[in-house]
Each structure stands twice: as structure tokens, then as C-alpha cells.
Scaffold this motif. Structure first.
Motif, PDB file in Angstrom:
ATOM      1  N   LEU B  62      88.734-152.480 136.393  1.00 19.09           N
ATOM      2  CA  LEU B  62      88.462-152.916 137.765  1.00 19.09           C
ATOM      3  C   LEU B  62      88.385-154.431 137.819  1.00 19.09           C
ATOM      4  N   LYS B  63      87.790-154.994 136.776  1.00 25.45           N
ATOM      5  CA  LYS B  63      87.675-156.456 136.727  1.00 25.45           C
ATOM      6  C   LYS B  63      89.076-157.070 136.661  1.00 25.45           C
ATOM      7  N   LEU B  64      89.905-156.493 135.779  1.00 28.27           N
ATOM      8  CA  LEU B  64      91.284-156.989 135.666  1.00 28.27           C
ATOM      9  C   LEU B  64      92.027-156.841 136.992  1.00 28.27           C
ATOM     10  N   LYS B  66      90.746-157.062 139.793  1.00 27.79           N
ATOM     11  CA  LYS B  66      90.022-157.868 140.788  1.00 27.79           C
ATOM     12  C   LYS B  66      89.424-157.002 141.897  1.00 27.79           C
ATOM     13  N   ARG B  67      88.829-155.880 141.465  1.00 29.15           N
ATOM     14  CA  ARG B  67      88.111-155.029 142.414  1.00 29.15           C
ATOM     15  C   ARG B  67      86.621-155.195 142.162  1.00 29.15           C
ATOM     16  N   ASN B  68      85.849-154.832 143.194  1.00 28.45           N
ATOM     17  CA  ASN B  68      84.406-154.892 143.030  1.00 28.45           C
ATOM     18  C   ASN B  68      83.959-153.693 142.196  1.00 28.45           C
ATOM     19  N   ALA B  69      83.651-153.949 140.914  1.00 30.97           N
ATOM     20  CA  ALA B  69      83.368-152.864 139.986  1.00 30.97           C
ATOM     21  C   ALA B  69      82.153-152.046 140.429  1.00 30.97           C
ATOM     22  N   LEU B  70      81.164-152.704 140.998  1.00 31.14           N
ATOM     23  CA  LEU B  70      79.929-151.981 141.336  1.00 31.14           C
ATOM     24  C   LEU B  70      80.182-150.896 142.373  1.00 31.14           C
ATOM     25  N   ILE B  71      80.981-151.237 143.388  1.00 29.22           N
ATOM     26  CA  ILE B  71      81.273-150.247 144.431  1.00 29.22           C
ATOM     27  C   ILE B  71      82.029-149.062 143.848  1.00 29.22           C
ATOM     28  N   TYR B  72      83.039-149.365 143.027  1.00 25.05           N
ATOM     29  CA  TYR B  72      83.898-148.289 142.525  1.00 25.05           C
ATOM     30  C   TYR B  72      83.221-147.465 141.439  1.00 25.05           C
ATOM     31  N   LEU B  73      82.337-148.112 140.644  1.00 20.72           N
ATOM     32  CA  LEU B  73      81.655-147.340 139.605  1.00 20.72           C
ATOM     33  C   LEU B  73      80.714-146.327 140.235  1.00 20.72           C
ATOM     34  N   ARG B  74      80.216-146.671 141.410  1.00 20.62           N
ATOM     35  CA  ARG B  74      79.228-145.798 142.045  1.00 20.62           C
ATOM     36  C   ARG B  74      79.841-144.488 142.540  1.00 20.62           C
ATOM     37  N   ASP B  75      81.178-144.414 142.620  1.00 19.86           N
ATOM     38  CA  ASP B  75      81.748-143.150 143.106  1.00 19.86           C
ATOM     39  C   ASP B  75      81.716-142.052 142.042  1.00 19.86           C
ATOM     40  N   CYS B  76      81.297-142.383 140.810  1.00 21.43           N
ATOM     41  CA  CYS B  76      81.089-141.400 139.741  1.00 21.43           C
ATOM     42  C   CYS B  76      82.372-140.707 139.274  1.00 21.43           C
ATOM     43  N   SER B  77      83.523-141.150 139.738  1.00 22.97           N
ATOM     44  CA  SER B  77      84.735-140.439 139.338  1.00 22.97           C
ATOM     45  C   SER B  77      85.040-140.643 137.853  1.00 22.97           C
ATOM     46  N   ALA B  78      84.705-141.821 137.328  1.00 23.89           N
ATOM     47  CA  ALA B  78      84.947-142.054 135.903  1.00 23.89           C
ATOM     48  C   ALA B  78      84.058-141.138 135.069  1.00 23.89           C
ATOM     49  N   LEU B  79      82.833-140.920 135.537  1.00 21.80           N
ATOM     50  CA  LEU B  79      81.924-140.039 134.793  1.00 21.80           C
ATOM     51  C   LEU B  79      82.455-138.606 134.778  1.00 21.80           C
ATOM     52  N   VAL B  80      83.000-138.158 135.894  1.00 20.75           N
ATOM     53  CA  VAL B  80      83.542-136.802 135.928  1.00 20.75           C
ATOM     54  C   VAL B  80      84.671-136.666 134.910  1.00 20.75           C
ATOM     55  N   ILE B 106      91.318-142.979 131.363  1.00 25.36           N
ATOM     56  CA  ILE B 106      90.893-143.942 132.392  1.00 25.36           C
ATOM     57  C   ILE B 106      91.938-145.038 132.590  1.00 25.36           C
ATOM     58  N   VAL B 107      92.371-145.628 131.497  1.00 22.24           N
ATOM     59  CA  VAL B 107      93.254-146.794 131.637  1.00 22.24           C
ATOM     60  C   VAL B 107      94.685-146.365 131.942  1.00 22.24           C
ATOM     61  N   VAL B 108      95.221-145.464 131.126  1.00 23.43           N
ATOM     62  CA  VAL B 108      96.639-145.119 131.285  1.00 23.43           C
ATOM     63  C   VAL B 108      96.852-144.172 132.468  1.00 23.43           C
ATOM     64  N   ALA B 109      96.136-143.036 132.430  1.00 25.31           N
ATOM     65  CA  ALA B 109      96.447-142.008 133.435  1.00 25.31           C
ATOM     66  C   ALA B 109      95.905-142.362 134.805  1.00 25.31           C
ATOM     67  N   LYS B 110      94.793-143.096 134.857  1.00 30.66           N
ATOM     68  CA  LYS B 110      94.187-143.344 136.162  1.00 30.66           C
ATOM     69  C   LYS B 110      94.586-144.710 136.712  1.00 30.66           C
ATOM     70  N   HIS B 111      94.204-145.776 135.992  1.00 23.96           N
ATOM     71  CA  HIS B 111      94.352-147.094 136.615  1.00 23.96           C
ATOM     72  C   HIS B 111      95.776-147.634 136.595  1.00 23.96           C
ATOM     73  N   LEU B 112      96.540-147.286 135.566  1.00 19.23           N
ATOM     74  CA  LEU B 112      97.926-147.780 135.576  1.00 19.23           C
ATOM     75  C   LEU B 112      98.711-147.181 136.737  1.00 19.23           C
ATOM     76  N   PHE B 113      98.234-146.050 137.259  1.00 12.17           N
ATOM     77  CA  PHE B 113      98.927-145.436 138.392  1.00 12.17           C
ATOM     78  C   PHE B 113      98.314-145.842 139.730  1.00 12.17           C
ATOM     79  N   GLY B 114      97.296-146.684 139.694  1.00  9.43           N
ATOM     80  CA  GLY B 114      96.735-147.167 140.959  1.00  9.43           C
ATOM     81  C   GLY B 114      95.276-146.814 141.189  1.00  9.43           C
TER      82      GLY B 114
END
Lengths: 581, 352
Positions: B62-64, B66-80, B106-114
Motif C-alpha cells: 500500500l505504501k508503494l 501510495k495508498r493510505n495504509a491505515l484505511i485499507y488495513l482496517r478492512d481486514c481483507s488481508a487477515l482473511v 498478497i503481493v502477486v495475486a492481490k496487489h499486482l492485479f489492483g
């Protein structure tokens, strides 16, 4: 018990009706001034009949309907017309539109009304005219001119008249209290409307969260064939298409009106307005509006004169401006916010909702769509909102149309359930607007293309004709030369006549051209007429160009106009001279 | 005084993405409890490690981006994603296996696709398959159920477990073949013989010691999520139905060619975890209810085919990924009939 049908989807937002439906309908003191927009309905704006400075009486006609789909406007109090100008109107865009502003003289003197007791004996055409001239437009919120819907159409037999007392929007109780207090008027209005539509069966649909209203209507409808049908409360059961599906099981075909399947739907408030217009002769100058929200001390329904600024309405109910988060005209699901409290109550204003911040908090930041599909389960039109959102973001208008975006009724059920707080309806509205614009542009360009092709064809045809003529002349010339060659080879005495021939021909031609004066005059008149036509056309184009601020085009047109004017005067002179001689 | 200008609707249900994710996390508890009872704390260690790595990777990406990590981490999707991967991995697997799995997820399947909402493939399953193909040895060592009487030992004590996880020891002493492997490698025995001879079956009530309860645990969690309307019944029920149907057709009266009983397939391996927690991932599945029936149904068939005739003992991850490929295609042909239209249509046919 009558069979009722279910609609797809739907949601159950907190009803919040108890705040306002426990008190009888209040009456508002008259405001100091009213602002009556010329367009309070669907269709063309009305045309003002009064001037600034005129004195008008209550219920006097002040603006007349302009065209078929339009509705007149009546003065809602007596006093002086102080302005006819652009004023803020209740509209989602916050725009201004022409309004007639009347300053109250405090007297509320009414113009003479024409009541009618034996109205059921009147002819349908007269009844319809009374509804039309009373300025009645759908009071449920859409504002479609009522008379247009009640207009009989020889091609479509109406077999069902449905009165809509569903009022599925949370907070709004205007129809609820109206049904409790004026059930008799509703029944009478329904019978009137039925008469106009050649006596179809009458159904009144009410959600089962309004038992008092259902009882009042059932009592009033005794000894009539009118059926009062209650059905489970679910938003948006009160949508036109949804209510038709619930009561009849039929679906209105996409892109058509309910009258295509023999159904006309009217709001219960509209029925009351029609009844009062015909029996008492009172045009539509007031309506019942719910005033509700936690930033008010009193929450209830009131009879309010049209044009009353909502500022006046709110101040009469203990409005705490600092506690108010937003001002919503309509309900929480489909209402729109306004930013000025000077906007007036109009024919379609069924609710003014002024919630506090904790009642309706500012929406949280939107999160990405996880395609959970809750929206698809909630959609009453059985669309796939998540796909529509996806394609809206991509501005893929073809896919949007393939997914039937245009069938979205903007009820807001999808946004209501969305766990990511995406303002889906807003995306759909924007895309619909873009698609409509695209269609208009396409029509325009299609027309331009056709015009260009026709022009090209004309030019080509003219060219071909010229070519043909040229060829014919060439052929004739060749033949003539051959002839000459032939005569040359003939004995010489004939050559003189051959030489003389063209001269004689030229002389004969000159004699011919000196035609009689009558022909000449006719020719000049023809030229004059076409020059005048041309001038009119140029002037018209110049106007267009000026309207569109197209200075370049206007600049080109001006010399042409000068030239044409010169030509006209020249031709006129000629004619005058001919008349003298 | 200015008032808020907002687009309708102004009311909103209380449901949020974070709440949905939290319900999913909560629903994994019965299955996780069963795993812990029968296989020890291995799964707990997996999940703890996966969660830590997932949050770190998520925050870093998220930092890379340039997203607000705190907002996105709170959605708990990474934990799921992390918890689902942790549940799928063999207990006590080395820490770097978990880390690589989470990296792929997280990195390849999720964030590399958007990022959230844009991944065409289920992230946890991408992580799982990447590991299964890369490290077949580590990925196929399942601990033996502790209640199995002839197991060489009950599950390892905490210190020893941690040693396994953080050094590169093998877990030989504690591993055993899973019921799916036992069935697959039975070399022509009839099911009756197998069920009598093998401890993992003869001490079990329906399908295989431990595994049956793990599956029942996930089934309970799934029913909770259905009750909470986190997802619709279509995909999981369709998957379980086709799996049951296939195993019924190839049951062969329990003979030597039998592919296993329907009950065995339903309560073995990752069946219930897959049906209710993996297949129901909304992002990568089909969108309409009809589409989800096809999506789930075909996934059930693929699972059965790979289990019985493929080289891998279980196949949830492969089946889900293969169906993820097919989801957009299914969507094109399963658009529901809109109100006021005569029939459903294909969106591939666009009016001119």
C-alpha cells in the motif's frame, strides 16, 4: 384474500414513520411571500399570465399550461406579484428557474370558485378539462401532469386504475395521514378518475405498516367495488412498476408506460386534489407535506400552500439550524439535498427531512467493491449493480446498455446495502446522462451525415446533367461540322446561305429574348420573391449563429444579408419602373 | 451555514466490508478449533505467522502504491486471506513456506492485479498452489491426528513445534497419510477391507479421524455465514451437490475400483473449507446467482476428477483457480432477466 405478487430484491430500512404520523395534519400560518416556479411538473414550463405589480387573488390562474404535457399554476395566496425571475427551486443541482413571486397582503382573499355538486353527471371531457385547468400534477413525487394520464386513448383500453398509497420511503407519512383523515375524498377521487378512464376496476395498494389508513379506506370504500389491498412492507414497493407487479403480477415492458398494459397509476394525494378541483373548484394550491427530522422540535404533517419557502415551514416547527446535517427534499432513499432554505414547497414536495448528524451521519469514505452481490440481491429491477458500477467506472456505455442500465429506477436499494459505501446510484445517474448525451450527439451527427450525403448526391446529379449537356452539345457541334464539311464539298452557291444561317439564328434569338413585358415582370417578381426568401433564411441563420455565440458564422452571414437586401431594392426599383411605363 | 450536499440514498445499512470480513474470520473458529484439537497448535502457528506477514506485505505494498495504509488495513481483507491460507497449509510447516505463500497471495495475486476487489484469482489459493508446486515435500506432510491410537506419538509439544517451524527439521515422527492419500494409494483393496484395516478409518465415525470433525467445523462456520447473509447458498451448495453426485456415480458399491463414498468426499480434505470459505470469495467468483450455481457445480466436478484421477490427493485450490478463469465467461452468459424484459440475454450480444 386477493393474490399478491412479490418483487425481486428490496430492502427494509428503518421506517422512521412514527415521528410524524401520530399527530393530525396541521395547518400552516400563511407565509409573507410565496415563490411559485413555472415548472413544478414533468413537461414544458407554464407561461406567465400576470405582470410584476399585478394584484392577484388566492386560487387565481397566474400561469397557463404551455403545450400538451404541461400544467397551469395558480396563486397560492392573495397579494402583489413582486417578481417574475429566476429563483432557487427545489432541484438536485441547486439551480435557479423562473418563478412568480407573490408578496402576501395578509388577507387571503379568494377568487370566485366554481363548485359542482352533481359532478358525477358531468361529461368526461368536462371533468378532464377541470382536472387539467386545476394544475394537478402527480403529488407522489414524479409530478407528471394528471390530466395527461387520464386522457382517454382509443387504442388502449384501461382495465385497471391503481391508487398508490404505498409510501414505502422511510420518514414520509404524508399519504399515510391523508388516507386516515380524508379517506372519503380519496374514494370519491378514485371514482372520478375511473369515470374518466371508462370505468376500469379500482385497486388501492397500501403497505401493511399503515393499519389505520387501511381501516379508514376500507370503511370509506364499503358499498363500492373498490378493492383495498395491503401487502408486506418492503422498499421500494411504491415504485410505479413495482406496485403494478405486486398488485397484478404484470410487468411494464421496458421503455413503455403502464397504459400499454391497460393500467393507470395515481397517487392517493392526486386523487384528493382531483376531487377537490372538481367538487369545490379549488385548484392545486396546497398539499400535505411531512416535516420531519431530529433537528426539529415538532415533527408532523402539515397542509402547506405551494410556493411557501421551506424556511418558513421549518421555522414553524422549531428548526435548529446548527443541529441540521443536511436538508433533504423527499425521503432518505430517493430524496435530494438542497443547500438553500429559501427553496419553495412545490407540487411534488412530499417531505422535508432535516436530520441531525447522528441521525444521518456523513458517509464514510468509499471502499473498493468486493462484488459481494448484496446489491444484486436488493435490486428490484433484477439488475447486476456491481457490474453496472464496474462498467460505469470504465465508461463502457455499450456494456452498460447491454446490462440494461436504462431500466434502473434509481431507488437506491443497492447503495443502501453496499458494505463498501459506494454511491452506486450517483454513478448510474452520471452514466445515464452520458448515454443520453451520446444518443443526442449521434442523432445530430446522423442528421448532418444524411444532409451531407443528400447534398453530395445533388451536386453529383447536377454535374452529371451538365456533363450530359456538354456531351450533347459536342455531338451537335460535331454533326454541324460534318454538315459544313459536307456542304463545302457541295457546289459553292449554297455556302452563302450556310454562312448566313448562324447570323439569322442569332437575330431570331435576340428577337425572342425581347419577350413581352408581362413575362419580364413575372420573372422579376419571381426573382424578388426568392431574394426575399433568401433574406429571411439568412436572418434566421444569423439569429441561430448569435444564439450559439458563433461569431465567425455571423460575420460571414452579415455581408450576404447586405447583398441580398441590395438585390431586393434593385429588383423593387425595376418593378416600380415597369409599373410606370 | 452550509448543509451537506449528498447524492441519494441518504440512509445506509450498518453493514461494512470490515464487518463482513470479521464475520468470515469468526466463522473459521469451529474449524480451527477442530484442527487444533486433532492436529495440535500447528495451524495456530501458521495463522499467526500468516497474519503477521500479511499485514506487513499489505502495508508495504500500500505504501508503494501510495495508498493510505491505515484505511485499507482496517478492512481486514488481508487477515482473511492470511487466515484462509494458514488453515489450508499443513500444520507445523516451516516459517518461510508461510511467508512465501503470503507473499504470493498478497503481493502477486492481490496487489499486482489492483488490490482488493480487482484480483481475478483467489489470493489464498494462488499462494497455496504456488507453494504446492514449488515445495511438494513440505506441503504434503500432514501431522497425524493425535487421537489416533497407533500414531507414533501425540502431537509435538510447543517448544518442539516451534523448532520445527523455525528450523528446517522434518516432522517425520508426527506425520501420517491423510484419508484422501490412504484411499488413493490403497492398491485395489475394497473399501470394506480398507475401513477395517486402517486405523484412520476404523476409529472414525464417518470418514476419517480428525478430518471429519474439521470439515464439520467449517460446515458450522459456513452455515453461520449463510445465516448472516454474507454470501448466498448457490456456489457452496452446487459444489457439494456435484461432488456428492460424482462420488455416488463412481462409488461402485465400495469395490476395489471405488472412488470413495459421498460421505467420505464431503468430510475429507478441504471440502467444507473450500465450499464455504474459498469458493464464496465474491471478488473472484461469478456474480449472478445462476452463475454461482454453475461456478460451484463445475468446481465440485473438478475437485472430484483431480482427487480420483489426478496426481494430487486434494484439489480445492486447483478447482477454484480453474473456475476463477471461467468466471467472467460464465458471467457473460448468466445475466439475470431484467424487469420489463421478456427474457435473459447474453451481454456479448450488443445492439448496434
Amino acid at each position: 384474500m386477493r393474490k399478491i405478487w412479490d418483487i425481486h430484491g428490496g430492502v427494509h430500512p428503518p421506517e422512521n414513520k412514527i415521528q410524524s404520523n401520530q399527530k393530525p395534519i396541521g395547518v400552516m400560518p400563511l407565509p409573507d411571500w410565496v415563490s411559485l416556479p413555472l415548472n413544478q411538473h414533468v413537461g414544458a414550463p407554464a407561461r406567465p399570465l400576470v405582470k410584476v405589480g399585478d394584484h392577484v387573488k388566492t386560487a387565481q390562474l397566474i400561469a397557463d399550461a404551455e403545450g400538451f404535457v404541461s400544467a397551469p399554476v395558480h396563486a397560492s395566496l392573495s397579494g402583489k406579484v413582486v417578481a417574475i425571475e429566476n429563483r432557487p427551486i427545489p432541484h438536485a443541482s441547486g439551480m435557479q428557474a423562473p418563478c412568480i413571486v407573490i408578496e402576501s397582503d395578509g388577507e387571503d382573499t379568494w377568487t370566485e370558485l366554481q363548485p359542482c355538486e352533481n359532478y358525477m353527471d358531468l361529461q368526461a371531457e368536462i371533468l378532464l378539462e377541470k382536472v387539467r385547468s386545476a394544475g394537478i400534477a402527480g403529488l407522489g413525487g414524479a409530478g407528471f401532469p394528471t390530466a395527461v394520464k387520464l386522457q382517454p386513448d382509443a387504442n388502449k383500453k384501461i382495465d385497471t386504475l391503481i391508487l398508490n398509497g404505498t409510501e414505502c420511503e422511510p420518514y414520509i407519512t404524508a399519504d399515510d395521514v391523508l388516507m386516515r383523515e380524508q379517506a372519503n375524498d380519496i374514494i370519491a377521487g378514485a371514482q372520478l378518475m375511473a369515470k374518466l378512464l371508462d370505468n376500469p376496476r379500482i385497486l388501492i395498494g397500501v403497505e401493511d405498516n399503515k393499519p389505520e389508513a387501511i381501516k379508514a379506506l376500507t370503511d370509506a370504500a364499503q358499498n363500492t367495488a373498490i378493492e383495498i389491498i395491503s401487502f408486506p412492507t418492503k422498499y421500494p414497493s411504491g415504485g410505479e412498476k413495482q406496485l403494478i407487479q405486486i398488485l397484478t403480477g404484470k410487468e411494464v415492458k421496458s421503455g413503455t408506460l403502464p397504459s400499454e398494459i391497460g393500467i393507470v397509476l395515481q397517487n392517493v394525494g392526486t386523487a384528493v386534489a382531483a376531487f377537490q378541483a372538481i367538487k369545490d373548484g379549488i385548484p392545486l394550491i396546497e398539499r400535505v407535506t411531512t416535516v420531519v427530522g431530529r433537528s426539529l422540535q415538532i415533527q408532523r404533517n402539515v397542509h402547506v400552500r405551494l410556493g411557501t419557502p421551506i424556511q418558513h415551514l421549518l421555522s414553524q416547527h422549531g428548526f435548529d439550524e446548527n443541529n441540521c446535517a443536511r436538508i433533504i427534499i423527499g425521503g432518505p432513499m430517493m430524496g435530494y439535498t438542497v443547500d438553500s432554505i429559501s427553496v419553495p414547497v412545490i407540487k411534488t414536495t412530499n417531505c422535508v427531512l432535516v436530520p441531525s448528524e447522528d441521525e444521518m451521519p456523513t458517509p464514510p469514505p468509499t471502499q473498493p467493491c468486493i462484488r459481494c452481490g448484496h446489491c444484486a440481491d436488493a435490486c428490484p429491477a433484477n439488475l447486476l449493480p456491481q457490474q453496472l458500477y464496474w462498467y460505469s467506472q470504465a465508461q463502457d456505455f455499450e456494456k452498460l446498455q447491454a446490462h440494461h442500465l436504462m431500466d434502473c429506477i434509481e431507488c437506491g436499494a443497492c447503495s443502501y446495502v453496499c458494505p463498501s459505501a459506494i454511491p452506486l446510484v450517483q454513478y448510474y445517474r452520471a452514466s445515464k446522462g452520458a448515454i443520453r448525451q451520446q444518443q443526442i450527439d449521434k442523432q445530430k451527427s446522423d442528421r448532418a451525415r444524411l444532409r451531407f450525403e443528400a447534398h453530395k448526391e445533388r451536386v453529383e446529379k447536377a454535374e452529371a446533367e451538365k456533363e450530359a449537356k456538354r456531351a450533347a452539345r459536342k455531338k451537335a457541334a460535331e454533326e454541324a461540322r460534318k454538315k459544313i464539311d459536307l456542304t463545302k464539298s457541295q457546289p459553292a452557291e449554297k455556302s452563302d446561305t450556310a454562312k448566313l444561317d448562324p447570323v439569322a439564328a442569332a437575330m431570331a434569338k435576340a428577337a425572342n429574348t425581347k419577350a413581352d413585358p408581362a413575362d419580364e415582370k413575372a420573372k422579376i417578381e419571381r426573382n424578388l420573391e426568392s431574394a426575399r426568401n433568401r433574406l429571411a433564411r439568412f436572418n434566421h441563420q444569423l439569429n441561430d449563429a448569435r444564439n450559439e455565440n458563433d461569431e465567425a458564422r455571423a460575420g460571414k452571414l452579415e455581408p450576404k444579408i447586405k447583398q441580398t437586401e441590395l438585390k431586393i431594392s434593385e429588383l423593387e426599383n425595376k418593378l416600380a419602373q415597369m409599373a410606370k411605363t | 451555514m452550509s448543509f451537506l450536499r449528498a447524492s441519494s440514498p441518504h440512509a445506509h445499512s450498518a453493514l461494512t466490508t470490515a464487518r463482513v470480513m470479521q464475520w468470515v474470520l469468526l466463522a473459521t473458529l469451529p474449524g480451527l478449533a477442530a484442527l487444533t484439537v486433532f492436529f495440535g497448535i500447528g495451524s495456530l502457528i501458521n495463522i499467526a505467522l500468516a497474519c503477521i506477514f500479511a499485514l506487513l506485505f499489505e502495508a508495504a505494498v500500500l505504501k508503494l502504491r501510495k495508498r493510505n495504509a491505515l484505511i485499507y488495513l482496517r478492512d481486514c481483507s488481508a487477515l482473511v486471506t492470511a487466515v484462509l491460507l494458514g488453515l489450508a497449509l499443513p500444520p507445523y510447516c516451516p516459517w518461510w513456506v508461510v511467508m512465501l505463500g503470503v507473499f504470493f497471495a498478497i503481493v502477486v495475486a492481490k496487489h499486482l492485479f489492483g488490490g482488493l476487489g480487482y484480483n481475478p484469482f483467489n489470493p489464498a489459493m494462488v499462494g497455496y498452489v504456488a507453494l504446492l508446486i514449488s515445495f511438494p515435500v513440505e506441503m504434503t506432510q500432514w501431522a497425524a491426528p493425535s487421537t489416533l491410537s497407533n500414531a507414533s506419538a501425540s502431537f509435538p509439544p510447543i517448544v518442539e513445534s516451534l523448532t520445527h517451524v523455525f528450523s528446517h527439521d522434518t516432522l517425520d515422527g508426527y506425520t501420517a497419510a491423510t484419508p484422501l492419500e490412504v484411499l488413493k494409494l490403497r492398491e485395489g483393496l475394497t473399501l470394506d477391507t480398507l475401513y477395517t484395516n486402517e486405523a484412520i478409518f476404523n476409529q472414525a465415525r464417518w470418514a476419517g479421524v480428525g478430518w471429519e470433525w474439521v470439515n464439520i467445523g467449517f460446515l458450522i462456520g459456513g452455515i453461520f455465514l449463510l445465516y448472516k447473509r454474507v454470501f448466498t447458498w448457490h456456489a457452496p451448495v452446487a459444489m457439494l451437490a456435484t461432488l456428492t453426485l460424482c462420488s455416488f456415480l463412481f462409488y461402485d458399491a465400495g469395490g476395489s475400483q471405488s472412488a470413495g463414498s459421498p460421505l467420505f468426499h464431503l468430510l475429507s480434505g478441504g471440502t467444507m473449507l473450500g465450499a464455504f470459505f474459498i469458493l464464496t470469495d465474491p471478488v473472484s467468483s461469478a456474480v449472478s446467482n445462476k452463475g454461482r450455481l454453475i461456478f460451484g457445480g463445475l468446481a465440485g466436478v473438478i475437485i472430484f476428477v483431480i482427487r480420483v484421477w489426478g496426481i494430487y490427493p486434494d484439489a480445492i485450490a486447483f478447482a477454484v483457480l480453474l473456475m476463477n478463469f471461467a468466471a467472467p465467461f460464465i458471467d457473460y452468459y448468466t445475466v439475470p432477466r431484467t424487469y420489463g424484459h421478456n427474457r435473459a440475454h447474453r451481454v456479448t450480444k450488443i445492439k448496434e
